[in-house]
Design a protein around this motif. Structure first.
Motif, PDB file in Angstrom:
ATOM      1  N   GLY A  68      -2.362  -3.904   8.133  1.00 45.78           N
ATOM      2  CA  GLY A  68      -2.735  -2.664   7.474  1.00 45.78           C
ATOM      3  C   GLY A  68      -1.700  -2.099   6.527  1.00 45.78           C
ATOM      4  O   GLY A  68      -1.929  -1.045   5.931  1.00 45.78           O
ATOM      5  N   THR A  69      -0.559  -2.784   6.377  1.00 48.92           N
ATOM      6  CA  THR A  69       0.498  -2.284   5.497  1.00 48.92           C
ATOM      7  C   THR A  69       0.925  -3.372   4.521  1.00 48.92           C
ATOM      8  O   THR A  69       0.408  -4.489   4.532  1.00 48.92           O
ATOM      9  CB  THR A  69       1.726  -1.836   6.309  1.00 48.92           C
ATOM     10  OG1 THR A  69       2.332  -2.981   6.923  1.00 48.92           O
ATOM     11  CG2 THR A  69       1.338  -0.833   7.381  1.00 48.92           C
ATOM     12  N   ALA A  70       1.889  -3.035   3.688  1.00 49.80           N
ATOM     13  CA  ALA A  70       2.371  -3.980   2.678  1.00 49.80           C
ATOM     14  C   ALA A  70       3.186  -5.123   3.273  1.00 49.80           C
ATOM     15  O   ALA A  70       3.473  -6.109   2.579  1.00 49.80           O
ATOM     16  CB  ALA A  70       3.222  -3.235   1.650  1.00 49.80           C
ATOM     17  N   TRP A  71       3.562  -5.027   4.551  1.00 48.18           N
ATOM     18  CA  TRP A  71       4.384  -6.082   5.157  1.00 48.18           C
ATOM     19  C   TRP A  71       3.633  -7.402   5.252  1.00 48.18           C
ATOM     20  O   TRP A  71       4.189  -8.461   5.000  1.00 48.18           O
ATOM     21  CB  TRP A  71       4.862  -5.654   6.544  1.00 48.18           C
ATOM     22  CG  TRP A  71       5.881  -4.573   6.533  1.00 48.18           C
ATOM     23  CD1 TRP A  71       5.713  -3.274   6.947  1.00 48.18           C
ATOM     24  CD2 TRP A  71       7.237  -4.654   6.079  1.00 48.18           C
ATOM     25  NE1 TRP A  71       6.868  -2.549   6.779  1.00 48.18           N
ATOM     26  CE2 TRP A  71       7.821  -3.376   6.243  1.00 48.18           C
ATOM     27  CE3 TRP A  71       8.009  -5.670   5.539  1.00 48.18           C
ATOM     28  CZ2 TRP A  71       9.136  -3.112   5.890  1.00 48.18           C
ATOM     29  CZ3 TRP A  71       9.333  -5.403   5.183  1.00 48.18           C
ATOM     30  CH2 TRP A  71       9.875  -4.143   5.360  1.00 48.18           C
ATOM     31  N   LEU A 150       0.882  -5.729  -1.088  1.00 48.46           N
ATOM     32  CA  LEU A 150      -0.387  -5.629  -0.362  1.00 48.46           C
ATOM     33  C   LEU A 150      -0.791  -4.167  -0.219  1.00 48.46           C
ATOM     34  O   LEU A 150       0.057  -3.291  -0.063  1.00 48.46           O
ATOM     35  CB  LEU A 150      -0.247  -6.267   1.023  1.00 48.46           C
ATOM     36  CG  LEU A 150       0.044  -7.768   1.048  1.00 48.46           C
ATOM     37  CD1 LEU A 150       0.300  -8.224   2.481  1.00 48.46           C
ATOM     38  CD2 LEU A 150      -1.114  -8.551   0.452  1.00 48.46           C
ATOM     39  N   PRO A 151      -2.093  -3.888  -0.248  1.00 45.88           N
ATOM     40  CA  PRO A 151      -2.548  -2.495  -0.139  1.00 45.88           C
ATOM     41  C   PRO A 151      -2.386  -1.964   1.279  1.00 45.88           C
ATOM     42  O   PRO A 151      -2.476  -2.722   2.255  1.00 45.88           O
ATOM     43  CB  PRO A 151      -4.030  -2.582  -0.523  1.00 45.88           C
ATOM     44  CG  PRO A 151      -4.428  -3.990  -0.174  1.00 45.88           C
ATOM     45  CD  PRO A 151      -3.214  -4.827  -0.449  1.00 45.88           C
ATOM     46  N   THR A 152      -2.137  -0.666   1.389  1.00 50.64           N
ATOM     47  CA  THR A 152      -2.063  -0.009   2.698  1.00 50.64           C
ATOM     48  C   THR A 152      -3.447   0.453   3.117  1.00 50.64           C
ATOM     49  O   THR A 152      -4.202   0.983   2.310  1.00 50.64           O
ATOM     50  CB  THR A 152      -1.104   1.196   2.634  1.00 50.64           C
ATOM     51  OG1 THR A 152       0.199   0.734   2.268  1.00 50.64           O
ATOM     52  CG2 THR A 152      -1.029   1.890   3.991  1.00 50.64           C
ATOM     53  N   ALA A 153      -3.769   0.232   4.373  1.00 51.15           N
ATOM     54  CA  ALA A 153      -5.095   0.589   4.891  1.00 51.15           C
ATOM     55  C   ALA A 153      -5.259   2.107   4.920  1.00 51.15           C
ATOM     56  O   ALA A 153      -4.278   2.851   4.993  1.00 51.15           O
ATOM     57  CB  ALA A 153      -5.280   0.017   6.286  1.00 51.15           C
ATOM     58  N   PRO A 154      -6.507   2.594   4.893  1.00 48.39           N
ATOM     59  CA  PRO A 154      -6.748   4.043   4.982  1.00 48.39           C
ATOM     60  C   PRO A 154      -6.389   4.589   6.361  1.00 48.39           C
ATOM     61  O   PRO A 154      -6.196   3.827   7.321  1.00 48.39           O
ATOM     62  CB  PRO A 154      -8.250   4.165   4.711  1.00 48.39           C
ATOM     63  CG  PRO A 154      -8.821   2.823   5.039  1.00 48.39           C
ATOM     64  CD  PRO A 154      -7.753   1.835   4.694  1.00 48.39           C
ATOM     65  N   THR A 155      -6.329   5.899   6.466  1.00 47.64           N
ATOM     66  CA  THR A 155      -5.882   6.553   7.697  1.00 47.64           C
ATOM     67  C   THR A 155      -6.732   6.177   8.900  1.00 47.64           C
ATOM     68  O   THR A 155      -6.211   6.002  10.004  1.00 47.64           O
ATOM     69  CB  THR A 155      -5.891   8.083   7.505  1.00 47.64           C
ATOM     70  OG1 THR A 155      -5.059   8.421   6.395  1.00 47.64           O
ATOM     71  CG2 THR A 155      -5.386   8.788   8.748  1.00 47.64           C
ATOM     72  N   TRP A 156      -8.039   6.028   8.706  1.00 48.67           N
ATOM     73  CA  TRP A 156      -8.909   5.769   9.847  1.00 48.67           C
ATOM     74  C   TRP A 156      -8.569   4.457  10.536  1.00 48.67           C
ATOM     75  O   TRP A 156      -8.788   4.304  11.745  1.00 48.67           O
ATOM     76  CB  TRP A 156     -10.379   5.792   9.428  1.00 48.67           C
ATOM     77  CG  TRP A 156     -10.822   4.643   8.560  1.00 48.67           C
ATOM     78  CD1 TRP A 156     -10.930   4.630   7.206  1.00 48.67           C
ATOM     79  CD2 TRP A 156     -11.237   3.338   9.006  1.00 48.67           C
ATOM     80  NE1 TRP A 156     -11.375   3.416   6.755  1.00 48.67           N
ATOM     81  CE2 TRP A 156     -11.586   2.599   7.841  1.00 48.67           C
ATOM     82  CE3 TRP A 156     -11.347   2.722  10.235  1.00 48.67           C
ATOM     83  CZ2 TRP A 156     -12.018   1.277   7.893  1.00 48.67           C
ATOM     84  CZ3 TRP A 156     -11.788   1.401  10.304  1.00 48.67           C
ATOM     85  CH2 TRP A 156     -12.119   0.698   9.153  1.00 48.67           C
TER      86      TRP A 156
END
Length: 210
Positions: A68-71, A150-156
């Motif tokens: 869910g993150t850029a890592w 990489l895109p970060t996932a939304p809060t949900w």
């Protein structure tokens, strides 16, 4: 919150691995049959009711942070190392440690000691988690491969990453055995989302040469 839950469950996983090591070491050192049976039985109960749910939650939150993150999973050597170590630990815990602990309880009732390999395995598990903690802090070895961020996932997604393992732990305690069903569903959903995000759009696909 997802990082917090990952840290808490990882520390819990390591603590329970050390508890197993201590109990199994006691079962080998004592000459008292009742203490041997009690220590081995308690190790088995801790593995089922505490270590396994914490291990599942720790692994799941770690995977979600990567997904869910850029890592990502394979962009940095230290993340890839943690991913591989976690998979090995989960396999060893589910298919080797749990069965061996159950056999050791039956063996203790006949006067046998816990196998040395089982004691060493619990110590190795705790050491591997401590090494992973160092990797998270030091972040050694640089990038494994290059590429765009990489895109970060939304809060949900991160809310689900906290709620799912907590719900699974609660269900596992009620059922008497770990059941990370909701966590797996959330992880699969996020992996599918990430895969779709990384697909090039028609405008990004180069036109064929004429």
């Amino acid at each position: 919150m997802t990082v917090w839950l990952h840290v808490v469950t990882s520390v819990g996983w390591m603590g329970q691995a050390l508890a197993l090591f201590t109990l199994l070491a006691i079962s080998r050192a004592t000459e008292d049959g009742e203490i041997r049976v009690a220590a081995t039985s308690m190790a088995h109960e801790i593995d089922t009711l505490l270590l396994a749910p914490l291990a599942n939650a720790s692994a799941f939150t770690g995977f979600m942070l990567a997904a869910g993150t850029a890592w990502g999973f394979t962009r940095h050597w230290w993340v890839l190392a943690k991913f591989v170590i976690t998979l090995v630990q989960l396999y060893a815990g589910i298919f080797l440690l749990s069965g061996a602990l159950q056999d050791s309880v039956a063996a203790a009732r006949t006067g046998e000691q816990a196998p040395v390999a089982l004691v060493a395995g619990t110590a190795l598990m705790a050491s591997a988690i401590a090494f992973q903690a160092w990797l998270s802090i030091a972040k050694p070895w640089g990038k494994a491969r290059s590429g765009g961020k990489l895109p970060t996932a939304p809060t949900w997604v991160f809310v689900a990453a906290v709620a799912a393992p907590l719900a699974d732990i609660t269900a596992g305690l009620l059922l008497g055995f770990p059941l990370p069903a909701l966590s797996l569903i959330v992880l699969i959903v996020q992996l599918v989302r990430r895969r779709r995000q990384l697909r090039p759009t028609p405008a990004e696909v180069p036109a064929p040469a004429l």
